[in-house]
Design an enzyme around this catalytic site. Structure first.
Site, PDB file in Angstrom:
ATOM      1  CB  CYS A 186      28.683  22.282 -39.153  1.00  0.00           C
ATOM      2  SG  CYS A 186      29.868  23.292 -38.240  1.00  0.00           S
ATOM      3  N   GLY A 196      27.040  14.827 -25.678  1.00  0.00           N
ATOM      4  CA  GLY A 196      28.110  15.652 -26.224  1.00  0.00           C
ATOM      5  C   GLY A 196      28.792  16.491 -25.161  1.00  0.00           C
ATOM      6  N   GLY A 221      21.322  16.842 -27.753  1.00  0.00           N
ATOM      7  CA  GLY A 221      21.199  18.254 -27.420  1.00  0.00           C
ATOM      8  C   GLY A 221      20.982  18.385 -25.928  1.00  0.00           C
ATOM      9  N   GLY A 222      22.055  18.676 -25.194  1.00  0.00           N
ATOM     10  CA  GLY A 222      21.926  18.983 -23.768  1.00  0.00           C
ATOM     11  C   GLY A 222      21.690  17.809 -22.845  1.00  0.00           C
ATOM     12  CE  LYS A 267      36.275  18.705 -35.087  1.00  0.00           C
ATOM     13  NZ  LYS A 267      35.321  19.703 -34.574  1.00  0.00           N
TER      14      LYS A 267
END
Lengths: 338, 337
Positions: free
Chosen positions: A145, A280, A258-259, A51
């Site tokens: 972000c 993720g 991503g995905g 994180k």
């Protein structure tokens, strides 16, 4: 025939760091590791991207922070984290116990915050020795972000800023340095080139895509901040395209995310030119997804007698455009300061 | 006795967790598959689900929850994230949960076949602390939030004969208050039991499939019905019991004219909609007694990693419903932020 039974080599080199396998867990979805330690064999991961860490503690954005959309998840957490001091004193001791490579995701509102964090961590963990495991094996600069007012994506959309911040951090560390890019840009190749020019060891793409969802009953956005970052299967094609473009623009490794929810998704990224991947949102649904994906990648490689991960991008059956014709053609490489 | 829960393929992690070093520690959260033995409507739009609980996990604590992976839904159709549900009962190797059909995932769960296997992560979150000796436990549940209070009531009263209830200290009889919108919402576990018996006896296959589960399922349903029958009921429209909110019903029953919660040595336990939790929190503060409040919130990870399910904390910042809660003490949460 001997080679058929040989286990494929799935290690990946990122600068001075060797990842034992290409499957990492993406920043923001895995805390600092502790939260998932009862569910996931963390030591078996290719990398843990923590994180984000900021200089000061951040409480994050007002809830609601999450909404599920078709094939996706919009979040607006706002980089909630306990801050650098708590990270150094309370998280590093746990990270030290891990056997998998740990990459700290670094975020700041100003350039000096990025350097302050890396400087403090370097000071805490000591001199870099190649091939030696340390509590932190590298950094992922979060220049992408979308959920904060200052910093984050505001840096990642300007090639000059990306190059400047990356170079300032580069001078502070010999550990692996990765720059995480945003898809919310006109041409990701330009940003990738800027990171490469500043001697980043790799780039990771993509961070979340700016998204919004509205409740038609209340006529209000479904997350408090209005817009947030979309992740999950909905953004996979965007991520694959970004990796494909970026991998044609730079020579440093590209880490795709991503995905990704299954081995085939990961293989799409690898075929598009990624050297490694991150999982993720899929972890929320299935914490075992990263290790299942790793097994799937190995099985695919064995089936096709592929001995080495680096052979995969060349398997993409698509005209390999000469560099001059790639989407970033005509771009002047950013000015380097070395 | 009942079918054993099927764990996913054992990994190095499972072997490490099962090692003697971990013996006697708080049960770890685990991802495993369970066989659903019961999944029936109990009132209009409300369902009860029951499944075999892994023997090596130890019973969940009242107030704890699990997350399930919605089955039969694609990621593009609200099937991307797990959904949290709280335990409503545990006994004889079976865990029960009440849920309301609200969205696509609970709609899909309502048609999930008995005998099918569901992917769970459990036990999650912090449960209710048990009342101290001599404390008068007052339990208030509103809407679908009544589930965890059924479970708490059965543990406090020691009616759950499958656990070491006899070794529990004796409490003054705890009182359970349940609030519903109207009488049609009040569950009937007896009717659900009858319907389930008819269905599972209809064919040879289901008879065989559920033969071993019959007794534990029926006993669990009987426990729940007993809890409900002994509870004080409030309905918003007055169609059953007290007309008004569950908090009003509680105050009415206690008769605050002659006894304050403080002199009763009361300890409040609540789960339900946010306005109700805010009311119980305020009441406990005003009367100077302890209260435990179980919150509901949208979640992504359910284990404390994503920071998505936070609630505003009175002391500043936010607390995670999944890992800091879902049960919070009086004064911890700013309910009306």
């Amino acid at each position: 025939m001997e080679s058929l039974s040989r286990e494929p080599d799935v290690s990946v080199k990122i600068g001075s760091l060797v990842l034992p396998n290409p499957v990492g867990v993406a920043s923001g979805t895995f805390g600092y590791g502790q939260e998932y330690r009862e569910l996931v064999d963390i030591d078996a991961l290719g990398a843990l991207y923590t994180k984000a860490v900021s200089v000061d503690p951040r409480v994050g954005n007002k809830p609601p922070r999450l909404v599920e959309t078709p094939s996706g998840l919009i979040n607006s957490i706002g980089l909630a984290n306990p801050g650098l001091a708590v990270f150094l004193n309370e998280k590093i001791p746990y990270l030290r116990s891990l056997r998998c490579p740990v990459l700290v995701n670094v975020v700041g509102e100003t350039e000096s915050e990025y350097t302050a964090i890396v400087e403090a961590i370097e000071k805490r963990i000591g001199t870099f020795q190649e091939g030696t495991k340390s509590p932190v094996d590298g950094y992922e600069l979060n220049l992408s972000c979308p959920n904060v007012e200052k910093g984050g994506m505001a840096f990642g959309t300007e090639p000059e800023l990306v190059e400047r911040i990356t170079w300032k951090v580069r001078k502070l560390t010999q550990r692996a340095l990765i720059v995480k890019l945003s898809p919310n840009v006109t041409d990701i190749s330009q940003i990738a080139l800027a990171a490469e020019a500043a001697r980043a060891d790799a780039i990771s793409c993509i961070n979340t895509v700016v998204g919004m969802a509205i409740d038609v009953k209340t006529c209000k956005p479904l997350i408090a901040r209005g817009i947030g970052g979309l992740s999950g299967p909905a953004i996979k094609p965007i991520g694959v395209a970004c990796v494909w473009k970026a991998a044609r623009a730079v020579r440093i490794p590209v880490i795709g995310l991503g995905g990704i929810t299954c081995a085939n998704d990961a293989l799409e990224y690898l075929l598009a030119g990624a050297s490694a991947i991150q999982v993720g949102t899929a972890i929320f649904s299935n914490p075992r997804a990263p290790l299942e994906i790793l097994e799937g990648i190995k099985a695919w490689m064995r089936e096709r007698h592929i001995e080495n991960l680096s052979q995969i991008p060349s398997l993409l059956d698509f005209p390999s455009w000469p560099r001059a014709l790639t989407p970033c053609a005509g771009l002047k490489p950013p000015q380097t300061r070395f | 006795m009942v079918k054993t829960a099927h764990k996913l393929q054992a990994t190095e992690l499972d072997r490490r967790q099962a090692s003697p070093d971990n013996a006697g520690k708080k049960p770890c959260m685990r991802q495993f598959k369970v066989i659903v033995v019961f999944n029936q409507a109990v009132s209009q739009g409300w369902m009860l689900i029951a499944f075999a609980w892994p023997e090596d996990l130890g019973p969940p604590v009242p107030g704890q929850f699990f997350t399930f992976n919605p089955q039969g839904l694609q990621a593009g159709d609200a099937g991307l994230l797990r959904r949290p549900l709280a335990f409503a009962h545990y006994g004889r190797g079976l865990a029960f949960a009440l849920y309301q059909i609200r969205g696509k995932a609970t709609q899909a769960l309502s048609s999930f076949p008995e005998g099918g296997s569901l992917d769970l992560i459990a036990p999650l979150g912090n449960g209710f602390p048990l009342p101290l000796l001599g404390e008068q436990a007052l339990l208030a549940g509103g809407g679908i939030g009544i589930g965890p209070l059924f479970y708490l009531q059965s543990v406090v009263q020691g009616s759950d004969t499958s656990t070491n209830a006899s070794s529990l200290p004796q409490y003054p009889a705890s009182k359970l208050f349940l609030g519903f919108r109207s009488a049609t919402q009040i569950p009937s576990f007896t009717q659900a039991a009858e319907r389930w018996l008819r269905q599972t006896q209809s064919t040879d296959r289901t008879q065989e499939l559920f033969a071993n589960d019959r007794q534990p399922v029926l006993a669990g349903l009987a426990d729940l019905q007993l809890c409900l029958d002994q509870a004080y009921i409030a309905t918003d429209d007055g169609s059953r019991g007290f007309k008004g909110t569950v908090v009003e019903a509680l105050l009415h029953e206690i008769g605050l004219a002659d006894a304050s919660l403080k002199t009763l040595n009361a300890h409040l336990f609540a789960c339900g909609p946010t306005p109700m939790l805010a009311a119980v929190d305020a009441l406990a503060l005003e009367q100077g007694v302890s209260a435990q409040l179980s919150a509901e919130q949208w979640m992504a990870c359910g284990v404390g990693a994503c920071q998505g399910c936070v609630l505003p904390a009175r002391a500043g910042g936010y607390l995670r419903a999944c890992a800091d809660g879902p049960v919070f003490s009086q004064g911890e949460i700013l309910w009306k932020a």
